[in-house]
Design a protein around this motif. Structure first.
Motif, mmCIF file in Angstrom:
data_model
loop_
_atom_site.group_PDB
_atom_site.id
_atom_site.type_symbol
_atom_site.label_atom_id
_atom_site.label_comp_id
_atom_site.label_asym_id
_atom_site.label_seq_id
_atom_site.Cartn_x
_atom_site.Cartn_y
_atom_site.Cartn_z
ATOM 1 N N ILE A 81 0.833 -1.208 0.000
ATOM 2 C CA ILE A 81 0.000 0.000 0.000
ATOM 3 C C ILE A 81 0.863 1.252 0.000
ATOM 4 C CG2 ILE A 81 -1.693 1.327 1.332
ATOM 5 C CD1 ILE A 81 -2.840 -1.313 2.304
ATOM 6 N N PHE A 82 1.960 1.228 0.762
ATOM 7 C CA PHE A 82 2.858 2.378 0.792
ATOM 8 C C PHE A 82 3.474 2.605 -0.589
ATOM 9 C CE2 PHE A 82 4.968 5.401 3.512
ATOM 10 C CZ PHE A 82 6.124 5.718 2.810
ATOM 11 N N ALA A 83 3.803 1.504 -1.267
ATOM 12 C CA ALA A 83 4.370 1.622 -2.614
ATOM 13 C C ALA A 83 3.337 2.183 -3.590
ATOM 14 C CB ALA A 83 4.861 0.264 -3.093
ATOM 15 N N ILE A 87 3.530 5.599 -5.743
ATOM 16 C CA ILE A 87 3.390 5.581 -7.208
ATOM 17 C C ILE A 87 2.294 6.540 -7.658
ATOM 18 C CG2 ILE A 87 2.718 4.157 -9.178
ATOM 19 C CD1 ILE A 87 4.059 1.792 -7.718
ATOM 20 N N ILE A 88 1.178 6.540 -6.926
ATOM 21 C CA ILE A 88 0.070 7.428 -7.286
ATOM 22 C C ILE A 88 0.493 8.883 -7.216
ATOM 23 C CG2 ILE A 88 -2.162 8.294 -6.468
ATOM 24 C CD1 ILE A 88 -2.905 5.427 -5.816
ATOM 25 N N THR A 117 -6.428 11.107 -1.613
ATOM 26 C CA THR A 117 -5.181 11.077 -0.848
ATOM 27 C C THR A 117 -5.441 10.810 0.634
ATOM 28 O OG1 THR A 117 -5.276 13.498 -0.663
ATOM 29 C CG2 THR A 117 -3.925 12.585 -2.425
ATOM 30 N N THR A 118 -6.532 11.368 1.166
ATOM 31 C CA THR A 118 -6.876 11.149 2.575
ATOM 32 C C THR A 118 -7.186 9.685 2.835
ATOM 33 O OG1 THR A 118 -7.770 13.394 2.785
ATOM 34 C CG2 THR A 118 -8.422 11.803 4.455
ATOM 35 N N TYR A 119 -7.852 9.028 1.877
ATOM 36 C CA TYR A 119 -8.190 7.617 2.056
ATOM 37 C C TYR A 119 -6.929 6.764 2.166
ATOM 38 C CZ TYR A 119 -9.657 2.890 1.146
ATOM 39 O OH TYR A 119 -9.838 1.524 1.246
ATOM 40 N N TYR A 120 -5.967 6.983 1.282
ATOM 41 C CA TYR A 120 -4.735 6.196 1.325
ATOM 42 C C TYR A 120 -3.966 6.461 2.621
ATOM 43 C CZ TYR A 120 -5.243 4.555 -3.449
ATOM 44 O OH TYR A 120 -5.700 3.924 -4.578
ATOM 45 N N GLU A 121 -3.978 7.690 3.086
ATOM 46 C CA GLU A 121 -3.320 8.009 4.357
ATOM 47 C C GLU A 121 -3.990 7.266 5.503
ATOM 48 O OE1 GLU A 121 -3.722 12.204 4.363
ATOM 49 O OE2 GLU A 121 -2.161 12.528 2.845
ATOM 50 N N SER A 122 -5.335 7.191 5.474
ATOM 51 C CA SER A 122 -6.080 6.479 6.515
ATOM 52 C C SER A 122 -5.738 4.997 6.525
ATOM 53 C CB SER A 122 -7.587 6.664 6.312
ATOM 54 O OG SER A 122 -7.967 8.015 6.471
ATOM 55 N N LEU A 189 -8.676 5.640 -9.774
ATOM 56 C CA LEU A 189 -7.730 6.721 -10.067
ATOM 57 C C LEU A 189 -6.972 6.466 -11.372
ATOM 58 C CD1 LEU A 189 -6.242 7.540 -6.543
ATOM 59 C CD2 LEU A 189 -7.689 9.004 -7.943
ATOM 60 N N PHE A 190 -6.540 5.238 -11.580
ATOM 61 C CA PHE A 190 -5.803 4.920 -12.807
ATOM 62 C C PHE A 190 -6.696 5.057 -14.044
ATOM 63 C CE2 PHE A 190 -2.478 2.929 -10.175
ATOM 64 C CZ PHE A 190 -1.358 3.363 -10.857
#
Length: 209
Positions: A81-83, A87-88, A117-122, A189-190
């Protein structure tokens, strides 16, 4: 359009404290009409596993083995997920970020860019919390003897241990289930990125004519 940009600047220039970000991350797991299946499934699996381990004669050994397996899986998913998050951020072109900033979210003040972006941070914080809980629990299990008893009452010990494990395994499985939403958001997103690139191509072709 400028109002959208100023709104996005206001949303991104201020970073909440880590404890508030973790609180927002936990809210992602609360049951609602969109994720009730994941919550029920996680609670069911967590309860089954907790009962099997909690009422076993080798609770400490079995729990340590389960935790050892889980922490390996959690670390692997966290790295993935961090990767993906990195990448995003890398592939977000200027034009794509402008498009995302202009897309409002229904009944919310945030733009699609901020929400994504907030979702990925969560999700990253959720896995951080989950890995932390698993790591602490694993250390405690390794420090306890295999025949550890909390009290002289066997039934009370089983009920108490099972209740705690239900909470942990339900949370752990629910965080794991969130990978489905992470994959879905990444695909959205992609796909949107590809669509906006072709929109830009068509605009460029029109200008050439």
């Amino acid at each position: 359009m400028k109002d959208n940009y100023f709104s996005t600047i206001e949303e991104f220039k201020t970073t909440l404290p880590a404890k508030k970000l973790m609180g927002l991350a936990i809210k992602e797991l609360f049951p609602n009409k969109n994720n009730w299946f994941g919550f029920v499934l996680s609670a069911f699996l967590g309860t089954v596993v907790a009962i099997i381990i909690g009422y076993s004669a080798e609770t400490v050994v079995l729990l340590a083995g389960a935790l050892n397996t889980l922490i390996g899986v959690q670390l692997g998913i966290f790295g993935c997920i961090f990767a993906v998050y990195s990448i995003i951020l890398a592939f977000l072109s200027d034009s794509y970020m402008k498009k995302l900033a202009e897309i409002p979210i229904t009944n919310k003040a945030k733009s699609m860019l901020t929400q994504s972006t907030t979702y990925y941070e969560s999700v990253l914080f959720l896995y951080f919390i989950n890995i932390g809980l698993t790591g602490i629990s694993l250390i405690l299990c390794n420090c306890l003897p295999s025949d550890f008893r909390l009290t002289t009452n066997w039934l009370f010990d089983c009920l108490f241990a099972t209740a705690l494990m239900i909470l942990y395994f339900t949370f752990s499985f629910r965080v794991f289930y969130e990978v489905k939403s992470t994959i879905y958001n990444t695909i959205v997103l992609f796909r949107a990125s590809i669509a906006y690139k072709f929109i830009d191509f068509s605009i460029d072709k029109s200008d050439e004519k």
